[in-house]
Motif scaffolding. Sequence first.
Motif, PDB file in Angstrom:
ATOM      1  N   ALA A  96      73.409  36.760   2.302  1.00  0.00           N
ATOM      2  CA  ALA A  96      72.587  37.256   1.197  1.00  0.00           C
ATOM      3  C   ALA A  96      73.535  37.633   0.074  1.00  0.00           C
ATOM      4  N   LYS A  97      73.044  37.532  -1.148  1.00  0.00           N
ATOM      5  CA  LYS A  97      73.852  37.822  -2.333  1.00  0.00           C
ATOM      6  C   LYS A  97      72.994  38.660  -3.267  1.00  0.00           C
ATOM      7  N   LEU A  98      73.618  39.686  -3.862  1.00  0.00           N
ATOM      8  CA  LEU A  98      72.889  40.563  -4.775  1.00  0.00           C
ATOM      9  C   LEU A  98      73.781  40.925  -5.951  1.00  0.00           C
ATOM     10  N   ASP A 141      67.229  43.037   8.223  1.00  0.00           N
ATOM     11  CA  ASP A 141      67.690  43.692   7.002  1.00  0.00           C
ATOM     12  C   ASP A 141      69.126  44.133   7.212  1.00  0.00           C
ATOM     13  N   VAL A 142      69.909  44.051   6.152  1.00  0.00           N
ATOM     14  CA  VAL A 142      71.279  44.556   6.174  1.00  0.00           C
ATOM     15  C   VAL A 142      71.336  45.711   5.178  1.00  0.00           C
ATOM     16  N   GLU A 143      71.769  46.877   5.668  1.00  0.00           N
ATOM     17  CA  GLU A 143      71.898  48.053   4.812  1.00  0.00           C
ATOM     18  C   GLU A 143      73.371  48.255   4.473  1.00  0.00           C
ATOM     19  N   VAL A 144      73.653  48.353   3.177  1.00  0.00           N
ATOM     20  CA  VAL A 144      75.023  48.545   2.707  1.00  0.00           C
ATOM     21  C   VAL A 144      75.064  49.813   1.859  1.00  0.00           C
ATOM     22  N   ALA A 162      79.319  45.713 -13.607  1.00  0.00           N
ATOM     23  CA  ALA A 162      78.541  44.721 -12.850  1.00  0.00           C
ATOM     24  C   ALA A 162      79.338  44.291 -11.623  1.00  0.00           C
ATOM     25  N   TYR A 163      78.644  44.130 -10.513  1.00  0.00           N
ATOM     26  CA  TYR A 163      79.232  43.684  -9.254  1.00  0.00           C
ATOM     27  C   TYR A 163      78.318  42.643  -8.621  1.00  0.00           C
ATOM     28  N   ILE A 164      78.889  41.846  -7.736  1.00  0.00           N
ATOM     29  CA  ILE A 164      78.096  40.983  -6.861  1.00  0.00           C
ATOM     30  C   ILE A 164      78.454  41.351  -5.426  1.00  0.00           C
ATOM     31  N   LEU A 165      77.414  41.626  -4.639  1.00  0.00           N
ATOM     32  CA  LEU A 165      77.580  41.958  -3.227  1.00  0.00           C
ATOM     33  C   LEU A 165      77.219  40.729  -2.406  1.00  0.00           C
ATOM     34  N   LEU A 176      82.405  43.045  -2.025  1.00  0.00           N
ATOM     35  CA  LEU A 176      81.891  43.411  -3.339  1.00  0.00           C
ATOM     36  C   LEU A 176      82.862  42.903  -4.398  1.00  0.00           C
ATOM     37  N   THR A 177      82.382  42.053  -5.295  1.00  0.00           N
ATOM     38  CA  THR A 177      83.230  41.458  -6.326  1.00  0.00           C
ATOM     39  C   THR A 177      82.884  42.066  -7.682  1.00  0.00           C
ATOM     40  N   PRO A 178      83.854  42.712  -8.349  1.00  0.00           N
ATOM     41  CA  PRO A 178      83.578  43.301  -9.664  1.00  0.00           C
ATOM     42  C   PRO A 178      83.620  42.252 -10.768  1.00  0.00           C
TER      43      PRO A 178
END
Length: 147
Positions: free
Chosen positions: A86-88, A26-29, A43-46, A127-129
């Motif tokens: 991973a992408k969220l 797991d990666v915690e951000v 909205a963002y994409i991590l 993190l991309t807005p």
Amino acid sequence: MAQINSVEIKNVPEYIDVGDNESDIDVEVKITFHKIDIKLEMAYILDVIIYDIHGPLDVPVVMANWKDTKVIPITQGRKDKYMGFAKLELTVSKEIEILILPVTLKLGKLTENDSHILRRLDVFATLTPAVGRCSKWSAEFESYLLH
């Protein structure tokens, strides 16, 4: 505007069996968002990218383009090995967000250039807005000069 406060790898096995093709980590951000982000429900994409480090860290060059963001490493010695990502996609609703992203890696798969003793994992998060800079080159155009 947001700030990534911390990126941590969780539950990495102390020992990895060679040949084990599935290691779940797991990666915690932890991210802090600006009041404007919350008000606008931005909205963002991590993106998180996991590397096996082979010397000095490669310098990541981020080419942000919403869902098509790319991270290109610039090597400063031995090239770090890309292990997975991973992408969220998220919508901001509070000031501090702690996200856990599950990632399955092939930690037991060895190649010729790998260390056969140790994995040194590191995670790069970006993190991309939704509202930000967009860039694109035109197609090449040629015109002849008359003298």
